[in-house]
Enzyme design. Structure first.
Site, mmCIF file in Angstrom:
data_model
loop_
_atom_site.group_PDB
_atom_site.id
_atom_site.type_symbol
_atom_site.label_atom_id
_atom_site.label_comp_id
_atom_site.label_asym_id
_atom_site.label_seq_id
_atom_site.Cartn_x
_atom_site.Cartn_y
_atom_site.Cartn_z
ATOM 1 N N LYS A 28 0.841 -1.233 -0.083
ATOM 2 C CA LYS A 28 0.011 0.158 -0.200
ATOM 3 C C LYS A 28 0.972 1.149 -0.140
ATOM 4 C CE LYS A 28 -0.819 0.243 5.111
ATOM 5 N NZ LYS A 28 -0.307 1.673 5.224
ATOM 6 N N ASP A 29 2.186 1.059 0.419
ATOM 7 C CA ASP A 29 3.089 2.255 0.157
ATOM 8 C C ASP A 29 3.645 2.517 -1.011
ATOM 9 O OD1 ASP A 29 2.371 2.783 3.001
ATOM 10 O OD2 ASP A 29 4.100 1.539 3.625
ATOM 11 N N ARG A 75 -7.652 8.790 4.831
ATOM 12 C CA ARG A 75 -8.725 7.810 4.451
ATOM 13 C C ARG A 75 -9.247 7.433 5.980
ATOM 14 N NH1 ARG A 75 -9.008 2.551 5.319
ATOM 15 N NH2 ARG A 75 -6.655 2.580 5.928
ATOM 16 N N ARG A 76 -8.644 7.029 6.889
ATOM 17 C CA ARG A 76 -9.149 6.572 8.187
ATOM 18 C C ARG A 76 -9.732 7.665 8.777
ATOM 19 N NH1 ARG A 76 -3.624 3.340 9.412
ATOM 20 N NH2 ARG A 76 -4.228 1.332 8.716
ATOM 21 N N ARG A 93 2.636 10.116 14.287
ATOM 22 C CA ARG A 93 3.564 9.713 13.330
ATOM 23 C C ARG A 93 4.758 8.824 14.123
ATOM 24 N NH1 ARG A 93 2.088 11.191 8.128
ATOM 25 N NH2 ARG A 93 1.108 13.153 8.171
ATOM 26 N N ARG A 99 3.916 4.708 18.136
ATOM 27 C CA ARG A 99 2.511 5.024 17.965
ATOM 28 C C ARG A 99 1.824 4.351 19.237
ATOM 29 N NH1 ARG A 99 0.597 3.844 12.153
ATOM 30 N NH2 ARG A 99 2.382 2.730 11.891
ATOM 31 N N CYS A 184 -1.458 8.996 -1.190
ATOM 32 C CA CYS A 184 -1.693 9.315 0.010
ATOM 33 C C CYS A 184 -2.358 10.883 0.465
ATOM 34 C CB CYS A 184 -0.228 9.308 0.819
ATOM 35 S SG CYS A 184 0.785 7.526 1.020
#
Length: 257
Positions: A28-29, A75-76, A93, A99, A184
Site C-alpha cells: 500500500k506504500d 482515509r481513516r 507519526r 505510535r 496518500c
C-alpha cells in the site's frame, strides 16, 4: 533518480544503484508507477486487509459521543468522521512501537492501525475492535517484492513467491487508485475479493471531513479483471460529486506544492 514514493524511496534508490538486489515493501506504500528500471516481481499472499482500533479499557466508540482518536491516515480520518462526526481526530507519526507508546502516554481514547502490520510484528493486543465497516487502502495487507527489471535471474527467483489471486486483487485496487490519480493525499479506499471465478470490487473517494463520499461496486469474471479498476474509476470521475471531490484535492495539492 526519478524515485517518488515517500516510504519506498531509499530502498528503490538502493536497487537502482546496485546496492541491493531485492526490496520488500508494504504494497500500500508503493506508488502505482515505479521508478524506471524497477518492477514488482512478486506479491505475497495477502494477510488481513482490515483496520482495527486499539482503545482504552471499556471504550466503545458507538456509545461515546466525544472521544479523541489518533491516526495519520486521511482515509481513516474521513471514514471515522463520517460515522462519528463529533469525535476529534489527532495526527500520530512514527513506527508502530512509537505510535503505541504515544497512545499510552497521550491518553487518547483510541488509535487506528492496519491489523496485518501488528500481526506481523507480534504486537497485536488481545483487546482491540475490528473496524469491519471501514474500507481499506488499496493493497492493504499485501507485501510486494521489487527488483531491477533487467535482472532476469532475480526476477524469476522472486516470481516463485507470487500468489496469483492476491496479485489480481491488488492490481485491480491499484488500477483504481492510478486512474483516479490518487495517492496518500486523497482519501481513496478499495477492496477486491475473489470468489471462485468472480471478482467483487468496492471503491470509494471521500472528503476530508467525511461529510461527502462517492462509492462504486463492480463485479466481473476473474478472466476480465483488467477492466474492473478502470471502469470503477471512470464511474467515480464521471459522477458530479466524485469529480468535485477530486478537483478539490488537486487544487489543495497544487497549493501545497
Amino acid at each position: 533518480m526519478g524515485v517518488q514514493g515517500v516510504f519506498t524511496k531509499e530502498l528503490d534508490s538502493a536497487l537502482l544503484s546496485n546496492q541491493a538486489d531485492v526490496a520488500v515493501h508494504s504494497l500500500k506504500d508503493v506508488p502505482t508507477i515505479l521508478p524506471k528500471g524497477l518492477v514488482i516481481a512478486a506479491v505475497m499472499e495477502r494477510a488481513s486487509y482490515e483496520d482495527i482500533l486499539i482503545h482504552k479499557p471499556g471504550f466503545d466508540p458507538e456509545k461515546t459521543e466525544k472521544a479523541i482518536i489518533a491516526t495519520s491516515s486521511i482515509r481513516r480520518k474521513s471514514q471515522w468522521l463520517k460515522r462519528f462526526p463529533k469525535h476529534t481526530l489527532v495526527n500520530v507519526r512514527g513506527n508502530v512501537e512509537t505510535r503505541l507508546r504515544k497512545f499510552k502516554e497521550e491518553g487518547w481514547d483510541g488509535i487506528i492501525f492496519a491489523k496485518a502490520g501488528l500481526e506481523r510484528l507480534n504486537l497485536l493486543p488481545k483487546d482491540f475492535k475490528l473496524l469491519d465497516w471501514m474500507l481499506p487502502a488499496p493493497a492493504q495487507g499485501a507485501i510486494a517484492v521489487v527488483c531491477r527489471e533487467e535482472d532476469e535471474k532475480v526476477y524469476q527467483a522472486c516470481r516463485k513467491l507470487n500468489h496469483e489471486p492476491t496479485e489480481i486483487r491488488i492490481k485491480i485496487e491499484r488500477d483504481f487508485l492510478y486512474h483516479l490519480e490518487g495517492g496518500c493525499s486523497v482519501p481513496i479506499s478499495a477492496l477486491a475479493t475473489i470468489d471462485q471465478d468472480e471478482v467483487l470490487f468496492k471503491g470509494m473517494v471521500s472528503s476530508l471531513d467525511g461529510e461527502r463520499e462517492v462509492k462504486t461496486v463492480k463485479t466481473g469474471f476473474v478472466k476480465e479483471w483488467k477492466k474492473i479498476g478502470l471502469e470503477a474509476a471512470d464511474e467515480i470521475r464521471n459522477s458530479k460529486e466524485g469529480k468535485k471531490i477530486l478537483d478539490e484535492f488537486r487544487k489543495l495539492n497544487r497549493a501545497k506544492a
